[in-house]
Design an enzyme around this catalytic site. Sequence first.
Site, short mmCIF file in Angstrom:
data_model
loop_
_atom_site.label_atom_id
_atom_site.label_comp_id
_atom_site.label_asym_id
_atom_site.label_seq_id
_atom_site.Cartn_x
_atom_site.Cartn_y
_atom_site.Cartn_z
N TYR A 299 0.83 -1.22 0.00
CA TYR A 299 0.00 0.00 0.00
C TYR A 299 0.87 1.27 0.00
O TYR A 299 0.59 2.23 -0.72
CB TYR A 299 -0.89 -0.05 1.24
CG TYR A 299 -1.93 1.03 1.39
CD1 TYR A 299 -3.14 0.98 0.71
CD2 TYR A 299 -1.72 2.11 2.26
CE1 TYR A 299 -4.11 1.97 0.89
CE2 TYR A 299 -2.67 3.09 2.45
CZ TYR A 299 -3.87 3.01 1.76
OH TYR A 299 -4.82 3.99 1.95
N LYS B 103 0.81 4.15 -2.81
CA LYS B 103 0.42 5.52 -2.49
C LYS B 103 1.54 6.53 -2.77
O LYS B 103 1.29 7.68 -3.11
CB LYS B 103 -0.04 5.61 -1.03
CG LYS B 103 -1.37 4.88 -0.75
CD LYS B 103 -2.48 5.32 -1.70
CE LYS B 103 -3.86 5.00 -1.19
NZ LYS B 103 -4.91 5.30 -2.19
P1 NAP Z 1 -13.46 1.89 1.83
O1 NAP Z 1 -14.48 2.33 2.80
O2 NAP Z 1 -12.91 0.51 1.91
O3 NAP Z 1 -14.01 2.20 0.36
C1 NAP Z 1 -13.25 1.88 -0.79
C2 NAP Z 1 -14.19 1.62 -1.94
O4 NAP Z 1 -13.41 1.26 -3.09
C3 NAP Z 1 -15.13 0.45 -1.65
O5 NAP Z 1 -16.43 0.75 -2.03
C4 NAP Z 1 -14.52 -0.64 -2.50
O6 NAP Z 1 -15.42 -1.65 -2.93
C5 NAP Z 1 -14.01 0.13 -3.69
N1 NAP Z 1 -13.10 -0.67 -4.48
C6 NAP Z 1 -12.20 -1.59 -4.06
N2 NAP Z 1 -11.58 -2.15 -5.08
C7 NAP Z 1 -12.09 -1.60 -6.21
C8 NAP Z 1 -11.85 -1.78 -7.59
N3 NAP Z 1 -10.95 -2.66 -8.05
N4 NAP Z 1 -12.57 -1.03 -8.47
C9 NAP Z 1 -13.48 -0.15 -8.04
N5 NAP Z 1 -13.75 0.06 -6.75
C10 NAP Z 1 -13.06 -0.64 -5.83
O7 NAP Z 1 -12.16 2.83 1.91
P2 NAP Z 1 -11.98 4.38 2.28
O8 NAP Z 1 -11.41 4.43 3.64
O9 NAP Z 1 -13.20 5.16 1.95
O10 NAP Z 1 -10.79 4.76 1.28
C11 NAP Z 1 -10.98 5.53 0.09
C12 NAP Z 1 -9.62 5.95 -0.43
O11 NAP Z 1 -8.94 6.70 0.58
C13 NAP Z 1 -8.70 4.79 -0.78
O12 NAP Z 1 -7.94 5.10 -1.91
C14 NAP Z 1 -7.81 4.70 0.45
O13 NAP Z 1 -6.60 4.06 0.15
C15 NAP Z 1 -7.67 6.15 0.79
N6 NAP Z 1 -7.26 6.40 2.18
C16 NAP Z 1 -8.07 6.05 3.22
C17 NAP Z 1 -7.65 6.30 4.53
C18 NAP Z 1 -8.48 5.94 5.73
O14 NAP Z 1 -8.00 6.16 6.86
N7 NAP Z 1 -9.69 5.43 5.58
C19 NAP Z 1 -6.41 6.91 4.76
C20 NAP Z 1 -5.62 7.24 3.66
C21 NAP Z 1 -6.06 7.00 2.37
P3 NAP Z 1 -15.60 -2.98 -2.03
O15 NAP Z 1 -16.62 -2.63 -1.04
O16 NAP Z 1 -16.02 -4.02 -3.00
O17 NAP Z 1 -14.24 -3.28 -1.43
#
Ligand code: NAP
Length: 250
Positions: free
Chosen positions: A153, A157
């Site tokens: 990851y 990133k």
């Molecule tokens: P999340 O709640 O897990 O949501 C991610 C979404 O992406 C889910 O709906 C997931 O679908 C979808 N997804 C996964 N694989 C995919 C694919 N191959 N094609 C299309 N959609 C796909 O995560 P989040 O926390 O909202 O994160 C959103 C973004 O922020 C990500 O890029 C993450 O790396 C970044 N981020 C998050 C945090 C944090 O603390 N939460 C911190 C830094 C960065 P499924 O439900 O099927 O998995």
Amino acid sequence: MTVTHRIAVVTGSGRGIGAETAKQLAQHGAKVVVSDVTMALTEETVHAIQEAGGEAIGVAADVSQRSQVEALFSTAMERFGRVDILVNNAGIIRDNLVYKMTDEDFDAVLNVHLKGTFLCSQAAQKVMVPNQYGRIINFSSTSALGNRGQVNYSAAKAGIQGMTKTLSYELGRYGITCNAVAPGFIETDMTRATAARMGVDFEALKAAAAKEAAVLRVGVPADVAHAVLFFAADESSFITGQVLYVKGGA
Ligand code: NAP
């Protein structure tokens, strides 16, 4: 922050930060293509936007698959005639210490985050260049600076930060900006999964993360969506190639 009548594609917007970003874009007058791996996943976000009087459609697409990404942009073009804003939010985690990391988990994370951002940005620029307008917002993370258990990851990133700069250099002349948000600890299913993997209580993990932040709290999806909207706005045409950390001063 003007996004009125703009057409936005938000990947992974079935839940979490993506869902909140799609809703905020719609609240500000954008028409939103809500995309996630399955159609069923998109329905809740589309419904919420429509209930609030906004316009949205759901499209299933796995961002790591070229044919599905091309179909996503074809559908968006058929329905709305252009794409102005792309939010590369889709993401997964497959955490493990380096000595236990499998090829499958390494490749899966690189494919969704890094290749997915490349494929969607490539498809987006193809339809944005003729309009001489575009806003691409990528998702990095504080993990780009390194994080135990995230050799896959963190590499993805950090790679996204390099890709963001390159896209900004290549596409600026066509009126297209490319920036990244780099969230810290945000309360979503992704951080819940991290707590489960570590075998710690989610509230305890949140409390520990909050202590590290200057603002003494963890983030919520709206905090990140707000930063995305800033980059997505018409007014942000002189801001490109930037990485904005959204981490409460942690
Ligand atoms: P999340 O709640 O897990 O949501 C991610 C979404 O992406 C889910 O709906 C997931 O679908 C979808 N997804 C996964 N694989 C995919 C694919 N191959 N094609 C299309 N959609 C796909 O995560 P989040 O926390 O909202 O994160 C959103 C973004 O922020 C990500 O890029 C993450 O790396 C970044 N981020 C998050 C945090 C944090 O603390 N939460 C911190 C830094 C960065 P499924 O439900 O099927 O998995």
